[in-house]
Write an enzyme that holds these catalytic residues in place. Structure first.
Site, PDB file in Angstrom:
ATOM      1  N   ARG A  85     -25.784 -53.298   4.008  1.00  0.00           N
ATOM      2  CA  ARG A  85     -26.907 -52.387   4.251  1.00  0.00           C
ATOM      3  C   ARG A  85     -26.375 -50.953   4.229  1.00  0.00           C
ATOM      4  NH1 ARG A  85     -29.523 -55.856   2.936  1.00  0.00           N
ATOM      5  NH2 ARG A  85     -31.260 -56.933   3.955  1.00  0.00           N
ATOM      6  N   GLU A 133     -32.141 -45.712   0.006  1.00  0.00           N
ATOM      7  CA  GLU A 133     -32.650 -46.556  -1.072  1.00  0.00           C
ATOM      8  C   GLU A 133     -34.148 -46.819  -1.014  1.00  0.00           C
ATOM      9  OE1 GLU A 133     -30.028 -49.987  -0.344  1.00  0.00           O
ATOM     10  OE2 GLU A 133     -31.833 -51.174  -0.143  1.00  0.00           O
ATOM     11  N   HIS A 179     -29.264 -52.476  -5.259  1.00  0.00           N
ATOM     12  CA  HIS A 179     -29.542 -53.620  -4.374  1.00  0.00           C
ATOM     13  C   HIS A 179     -29.826 -54.897  -5.186  1.00  0.00           C
ATOM     14  CE1 HIS A 179     -30.802 -54.478   0.011  1.00  0.00           C
ATOM     15  NE2 HIS A 179     -30.346 -55.571  -0.560  1.00  0.00           N
TER      16      HIS A 179
HETATM   17  P1  NAI Z   1     -24.603 -64.068   8.217  1.00  0.00           P
HETATM   18  O1  NAI Z   1     -25.547 -63.984   9.359  1.00  0.00           O
HETATM   19  O2  NAI Z   1     -24.258 -65.407   7.643  1.00  0.00           O
HETATM   20  O3  NAI Z   1     -23.215 -63.364   8.607  1.00  0.00           O
HETATM   21  C1  NAI Z   1     -23.117 -62.124   9.206  1.00  0.00           C
HETATM   22  C2  NAI Z   1     -21.798 -62.082   9.978  1.00  0.00           C
HETATM   23  O4  NAI Z   1     -21.595 -60.734  10.424  1.00  0.00           O
HETATM   24  C3  NAI Z   1     -21.777 -62.973  11.220  1.00  0.00           C
HETATM   25  O5  NAI Z   1     -20.624 -63.780  11.198  1.00  0.00           O
HETATM   26  C4  NAI Z   1     -21.752 -61.982  12.393  1.00  0.00           C
HETATM   27  O6  NAI Z   1     -21.024 -62.459  13.514  1.00  0.00           O
HETATM   28  C5  NAI Z   1     -21.065 -60.796  11.741  1.00  0.00           C
HETATM   29  N1  NAI Z   1     -21.294 -59.505  12.392  1.00  0.00           N
HETATM   30  C6  NAI Z   1     -22.390 -59.035  12.996  1.00  0.00           C
HETATM   31  N2  NAI Z   1     -22.199 -57.773  13.427  1.00  0.00           N
HETATM   32  C7  NAI Z   1     -20.934 -57.440  13.081  1.00  0.00           C
HETATM   33  C8  NAI Z   1     -20.135 -56.273  13.253  1.00  0.00           C
HETATM   34  N3  NAI Z   1     -20.610 -55.198  13.868  1.00  0.00           N
HETATM   35  N4  NAI Z   1     -18.878 -56.304  12.776  1.00  0.00           N
HETATM   36  C9  NAI Z   1     -18.375 -57.391  12.145  1.00  0.00           C
HETATM   37  N5  NAI Z   1     -19.092 -58.529  11.959  1.00  0.00           N
HETATM   38  C10 NAI Z   1     -20.342 -58.549  12.425  1.00  0.00           C
HETATM   39  O7  NAI Z   1     -25.200 -63.099   7.098  1.00  0.00           O
HETATM   40  P2  NAI Z   1     -24.980 -63.175   5.523  1.00  0.00           P
HETATM   41  O8  NAI Z   1     -25.933 -64.135   4.913  1.00  0.00           O
HETATM   42  O9  NAI Z   1     -23.538 -63.323   5.244  1.00  0.00           O
HETATM   43  O10 NAI Z   1     -25.477 -61.702   5.084  1.00  0.00           O
HETATM   44  C11 NAI Z   1     -24.806 -60.550   5.516  1.00  0.00           C
HETATM   45  C12 NAI Z   1     -25.625 -59.337   5.144  1.00  0.00           C
HETATM   46  O11 NAI Z   1     -25.638 -59.170   3.719  1.00  0.00           O
HETATM   47  C13 NAI Z   1     -27.123 -59.411   5.492  1.00  0.00           C
HETATM   48  O12 NAI Z   1     -27.362 -59.078   6.834  1.00  0.00           O
HETATM   49  C14 NAI Z   1     -27.706 -58.386   4.556  1.00  0.00           C
HETATM   50  O13 NAI Z   1     -27.668 -57.121   5.192  1.00  0.00           O
HETATM   51  C15 NAI Z   1     -26.746 -58.380   3.366  1.00  0.00           C
HETATM   52  N6  NAI Z   1     -27.356 -58.939   2.149  1.00  0.00           N
HETATM   53  C16 NAI Z   1     -27.331 -58.183   1.008  1.00  0.00           C
HETATM   54  C17 NAI Z   1     -27.888 -58.660  -0.164  1.00  0.00           C
HETATM   55  C18 NAI Z   1     -27.849 -57.857  -1.432  1.00  0.00           C
HETATM   56  O14 NAI Z   1     -28.615 -58.172  -2.367  1.00  0.00           O
HETATM   57  N7  NAI Z   1     -27.016 -56.845  -1.552  1.00  0.00           N
HETATM   58  C19 NAI Z   1     -28.567 -59.963  -0.198  1.00  0.00           C
HETATM   59  C20 NAI Z   1     -28.468 -60.707   1.044  1.00  0.00           C
HETATM   60  C21 NAI Z   1     -27.909 -60.184   2.168  1.00  0.00           C
END
Ligand code: NAI
Length: 327
Positions: free
Chosen positions: A233, A262, A294
């Site tokens: 993000r 964005e 994105h």
């Molecule tokens: P997820 O929920 O599987 O994993 C997120 C991880 O981040 C968790 O292990 C959590 O403990 C950790 N976390 C939370 N706050 C943190 C911090 N301050 N420092 C370090 N680790 C922290 O989520 P997933 O599916 O891996 O997605 C991650 C992010 O990717 C989403 O929240 C979204 O913002 C982004 N995303 C981007 C996309 C794109 O098209 N560019 C598409 C899908 C998701």
């Protein structure tokens, strides 16, 4: 169930039209406008709306949806930092999302950004088309043997960690909840990750606690010549500080699939307009910065999984069933 589908693109229609089996009772109306306080009234008479990551689901929008009789918001994405969940809860509106559809789609795009920005493939392509086979300005660095620092090792971060390992990198990570399946990853404190990583890739969700986690102070702790990639993000990075860091020569390369400004830009064709935001124009002016719009999620496999899960969410709601995708 009548569903109003905001922000329709041709590919949305293509994939969501194949989901009849997942929610046979769904009657989807596809419209082009994005969901915002200005367009929310269009939902009059619809039980559900379907929205995306680039839309405004603030309390204002949600209150209007509530007045229109909307009971369900179907987010066709994983992230939901643009949704005021408290407001939705107060109105009794259920919000559902697609927690994991294809983590590899995003992780592979993150690595594509690294490789493009590192090896200047985008420039080499244009140069060769102009019969310019000179290599000046194209020198990169090897990833093999270097250290990758993954911030957030959930589904996408884990996929990125595996990719980096495949490149022969040492992989370190920071997450409050270490992922036990990543036995090859060394978990470290955030500060140590900043100090040791040659490649930093952000994969944590945006929360109140990590807003602008990459800022002047954290950039100062990074190695000189680091590669930074953000597919998570935009607001994880304070863009002004990033620009200053790039100017100071701190970064070998930067890859951004997401950026602070964005909303209003992403997914729109603005080729005949002048960019209003000067920070984006400045980012685009740097030769070692690679920006995409994105699109990390944008693969056939991911769109297919997103459309199916979104409609399964609709079916679960209609049947009064909880399926774990409620927020
Ligand atoms: P997820 O929920 O599987 O994993 C997120 C991880 O981040 C968790 O292990 C959590 O403990 C950790 N976390 C939370 N706050 C943190 C911090 N301050 N420092 C370090 N680790 C922290 O989520 P997933 O599916 O891996 O997605 C991650 C992010 O990717 C989403 O929240 C979204 O913002 C982004 N995303 C981007 C996309 C794109 O098209 N560019 C598409 C899908 C998701």
């Amino acid at each position: 169930m009548k569903i109003l589908f905001f922000g329709t693109k041709s590919y949305d229609k293509e994939f969501f039209s194949k989901t009849d089996e997942d929610c046979p009772d769904a009657d989807i109306t596809f419209i082009e406008p994005n969901l915002s306080p200005e367009t929310a009234r269009l939902a009059e008479g619809f039980e559900a709306v379907c929205a995306f990551v680039n839309m405004d689901l603030s309390a204002r929008t949600i209150n209007i949806l509530h007045d229109c009789g909307v009971k369900l918001i179907l987010m066709r994405c994983a992230g939901y930092n643009n949704v005021d969940l408290e407001a939705a809860g107060a109105c009794g509106i259920t919000v559902m999302h697609v927690p994991g559809y294809s983590p590899e789609a995003v992780a592979e795009h993150a690595m594509a950004l690294v490789l493009t920005a590192d090896r200047h493939t985008h420039k080499a392509y244009i140069k060769c088309r102009e019969n310019n086979f000179n290599l000046s300005g194209l020198m990169g660095i090897n990833l093999y043997g270097r250290t990758a620092g993954i911030v957030g090792t959930g589904k996408i971060g884990a996929a990125m960690a595996r990719i980096c390992r495949g490149f022969g990198m040492r992989v370190i990570a920071y997450d409050m909840y270490p992922n036990k399946s990543l036995e090859f990853v060394e978990y470290v404190e955030f500060e140590r990750l900043l100090e040791e990583a040659d490649l930093i890739s952000l994969h944590c969700p945006l929360t109140k606690d990590n807003y602008h986690m990459i800022n002047e102070n954290t950039i100062a702790k990074m190695k000189d010549g680091v590669i930074l990639v953000n597919t998570s993000r935009g607001a994880l990075i304070r863009t002004e500080d990033l620009i200053q860091g790039i100017r100071d020569g701190k970064f070998f390369a930067v890859g951004l699939d997401v950026y602070e400004e964005e909303n209003g830009t992403v997914y729109e064709d603005m080729s005949d307009r002048i960019l209003e935001h000067s920070t984006m124009a400045r980012l685009l002016s740097f030769p070692n910065v690679m920006v995409t719009s994105h699109q990390g999620f944008f693969t056939k496999e991911a769109l297919s999984a997103i459309s199916r899960t979104t409609m399964e969410n609709a079916a679960a709601f209609a049947q009064g069933r909880k399926n774990g995708n409620e927020l």
